[in-house]
Design a protein around this motif. Structure first.
Motif, PDB file in Angstrom:
ATOM      1  N   ALA A 114      17.506  48.943  60.130  1.00 41.54           N
ATOM      2  CA  ALA A 114      16.175  49.445  59.778  1.00 41.54           C
ATOM      3  C   ALA A 114      16.188  50.138  58.419  1.00 41.54           C
ATOM      4  N   THR A 115      17.252  50.873  58.135  1.00 45.10           N
ATOM      5  CA  THR A 115      17.374  51.531  56.835  1.00 45.10           C
ATOM      6  C   THR A 115      17.422  50.498  55.711  1.00 45.10           C
ATOM      7  N   SER A 116      18.150  49.406  55.943  1.00 41.93           N
ATOM      8  CA  SER A 116      18.278  48.360  54.923  1.00 41.93           C
ATOM      9  C   SER A 116      16.968  47.604  54.711  1.00 41.93           C
ATOM     10  N   VAL A 117      16.174  47.479  55.766  1.00 42.23           N
ATOM     11  CA  VAL A 117      14.942  46.687  55.699  1.00 42.23           C
ATOM     12  C   VAL A 117      13.762  47.501  55.172  1.00 42.23           C
ATOM     13  N   ARG A 118      13.874  48.818  55.210  1.00 45.09           N
ATOM     14  CA  ARG A 118      12.720  49.680  54.946  1.00 45.09           C
ATOM     15  C   ARG A 118      12.059  49.410  53.593  1.00 45.09           C
ATOM     16  N   VAL A 119      12.855  49.198  52.550  1.00 42.76           N
ATOM     17  CA  VAL A 119      12.285  48.956  51.219  1.00 42.76           C
ATOM     18  C   VAL A 119      11.458  47.677  51.216  1.00 42.76           C
ATOM     19  N   GLU A 120      12.003  46.607  51.805  1.00 42.33           N
ATOM     20  CA  GLU A 120      11.275  45.337  51.868  1.00 42.33           C
ATOM     21  C   GLU A 120      10.003  45.489  52.695  1.00 42.33           C
ATOM     22  N   ALA A 121      10.084  46.247  53.784  1.00 38.07           N
ATOM     23  CA  ALA A 121       8.909  46.456  54.631  1.00 38.07           C
ATOM     24  C   ALA A 121       7.818  47.208  53.868  1.00 38.07           C
ATOM     25  N   GLU A 122       8.197  48.251  53.157  1.00 38.47           N
ATOM     26  CA  GLU A 122       7.214  49.023  52.395  1.00 38.47           C
ATOM     27  C   GLU A 122       6.592  48.177  51.293  1.00 38.47           C
ATOM     28  N   ARG A 123       7.397  47.322  50.673  1.00 35.82           N
ATOM     29  CA  ARG A 123       6.881  46.454  49.614  1.00 35.82           C
ATOM     30  C   ARG A 123       5.828  45.494  50.160  1.00 35.82           C
ATOM     31  N   SER A 124       5.985  45.088  51.416  1.00 34.16           N
ATOM     32  CA  SER A 124       5.053  44.141  52.035  1.00 34.16           C
ATOM     33  C   SER A 124       3.974  44.829  52.866  1.00 34.16           C
ATOM     34  N   SER A 125       3.895  46.166  52.779  1.00 37.67           N
ATOM     35  CA  SER A 125       2.925  46.944  53.572  1.00 37.67           C
ATOM     36  C   SER A 125       3.102  46.697  55.068  1.00 37.67           C
ATOM     37  N   VAL A 126       4.361  46.641  55.481  1.00 34.61           N
ATOM     38  CA  VAL A 126       4.692  46.419  56.888  1.00 34.61           C
ATOM     39  C   VAL A 126       5.134  47.740  57.510  1.00 34.61           C
ATOM     40  N   SER A 127       4.495  48.112  58.614  1.00 29.87           N
ATOM     41  CA  SER A 127       4.934  49.301  59.350  1.00 29.87           C
ATOM     42  C   SER A 127       6.036  48.881  60.320  1.00 29.87           C
ATOM     43  N   MET A 128       7.090  49.672  60.386  1.00 25.57           N
ATOM     44  CA  MET A 128       8.246  49.314  61.198  1.00 25.57           C
ATOM     45  C   MET A 128       8.526  50.400  62.221  1.00 25.57           C
ATOM     46  N   CYS A 155       9.510  40.355  57.759  1.00 25.11           N
ATOM     47  CA  CYS A 155       8.751  40.957  56.651  1.00 25.11           C
ATOM     48  C   CYS A 155       8.127  39.879  55.767  1.00 25.11           C
ATOM     49  N   GLN A 156       8.892  38.822  55.507  1.00 23.39           N
ATOM     50  CA  GLN A 156       8.394  37.740  54.666  1.00 23.39           C
ATOM     51  C   GLN A 156       7.262  36.969  55.339  1.00 23.39           C
ATOM     52  N   ALA A 157       7.208  37.030  56.667  1.00 24.68           N
ATOM     53  CA  ALA A 157       6.141  36.345  57.407  1.00 24.68           C
ATOM     54  C   ALA A 157       4.850  37.156  57.429  1.00 24.68           C
ATOM     55  N   MET A 158       4.878  38.356  56.818  1.00 29.06           N
ATOM     56  CA  MET A 158       3.695  39.225  56.793  1.00 29.06           C
ATOM     57  C   MET A 158       3.374  39.627  55.353  1.00 29.06           C
ATOM     58  N   PRO A 159       3.029  38.665  54.494  1.00 31.76           N
ATOM     59  CA  PRO A 159       2.790  38.981  53.077  1.00 31.76           C
ATOM     60  C   PRO A 159       1.611  39.925  52.855  1.00 31.76           C
ATOM     61  N   ASN A 160       0.702  39.982  53.820  1.00 33.31           N
ATOM     62  CA  ASN A 160      -0.463  40.864  53.695  1.00 33.31           C
ATOM     63  C   ASN A 160      -0.359  42.097  54.588  1.00 33.31           C
ATOM     64  N   GLY A 161       0.858  42.409  55.001  1.00 30.40           N
ATOM     65  CA  GLY A 161       1.063  43.574  55.845  1.00 30.40           C
ATOM     66  C   GLY A 161       1.073  43.217  57.319  1.00 30.40           C
ATOM     67  N   GLY A 162       1.524  44.157  58.122  1.00 29.54           N
ATOM     68  CA  GLY A 162       1.589  43.924  59.559  1.00 29.54           C
ATOM     69  C   GLY A 162       2.510  44.927  60.213  1.00 29.54           C
ATOM     70  N   SER A 163       3.041  44.543  61.363  1.00 28.98           N
ATOM     71  CA  SER A 163       3.883  45.446  62.140  1.00 28.98           C
ATOM     72  C   SER A 163       5.182  44.747  62.519  1.00 28.98           C
TER      73      SER A 163
END
Length: 205
Positions: free
Chosen positions: A73-87, A117-125
């Motif tokens: 989760a720590t490693s993914v957090r930057v990519e998630a924030e870039r894609s407006s994904v809440s984790m 994260c890549q499957a949610m380019p417009n954000g998501g969960s």
């Protein structure tokens, strides 16, 4: 066979770097950069094939899944924030350990999380969870992304199969291979337009 392809790729990469040093025209450099990019993509495919065909020897030990998933989760957090994904991570402290190669297992969960994260380019969960179920331990990676078309579900673990414009088709194949090497199973449920859930199932330690 793969080594016979990789050796010329290495030679081409070296000579391209030498050529870039000698070329000064911006328009020429643009074409060199394209060639370099494509060589790196081909190299990635070859390396992926080698890892798939001859995976590293498993270094098994008891693995605490909540700790491993927290690290992912720590490693993914930057990519998630870039894609407006809440984790969110849902792992209870009582989850049983599994005998696993921690590096390989981390790579499998990380691949799934980054794909989500890549499957949610417009954000998501994005939800990453682990739990004990009878004599098994389950890891879920679930997203609210674009989903997978039903016709593609039976092929997503095939080596080199991809629906991404710039995908290599290696990531999910490696996930499946890693889980197999650990005596586990992979389940996937997906609804186009609503999201996908991957479930990795392992025997307890």
């Amino acid at each position: 066979m793969a080594h016979e392809v990789k050796n010329p790729l290495n030679a081409m990469t070296i000579h391209l770097e030498l050529l870039k040093q000698k070329l000064g025209r911006p328009d020429a450099m643009k074409h060199v950069d394209v060639i370099t990019h494509e060589i790196y993509r081909l190299d990635e495919v070859v390396v992926g094939f080698l890892k798939f065909a001859r995976p590293d020897e498993l270094k098994l030990r008891p693995v605490n899944l909540p700790d491993l998933i927290a690290d992912v989760a720590t490693s993914v957090r930057v990519e998630a924030e870039r894609s407006s994904v809440s984790m969110r991570v849902e792992c209870s402290a009582g989850v049983h350990a599994i005998n696993a190669d921690p590096g390989m297992l981390r790579q499998a969960v990380l691949n799934l999380a980054l794909n989500a994260c890549q499957a949610m380019p417009n954000g998501g969960s994005l939800r990453i969870a682990c739990r004990t179920s009878r004599h098994l331990v389950e890891v879920d990676v679930e997203d609210t992304g674009v989903g997978i078309p039903p016709d593609d579900l039976s092929r997503i673990f095939d080596l080199y199969f991809t629906t991404k414009e710039k995908g290599s088709g290696i990531g999910l194949s490696m996930v499946y291979r890693i889980v197999q090497l650990h005596g586990g199973e992979v389940e996937v449920q997906s609804t186009p337009g609503r999201g996908t859930r991957f479930r990795l199932i392992f025997p307890q330690a």
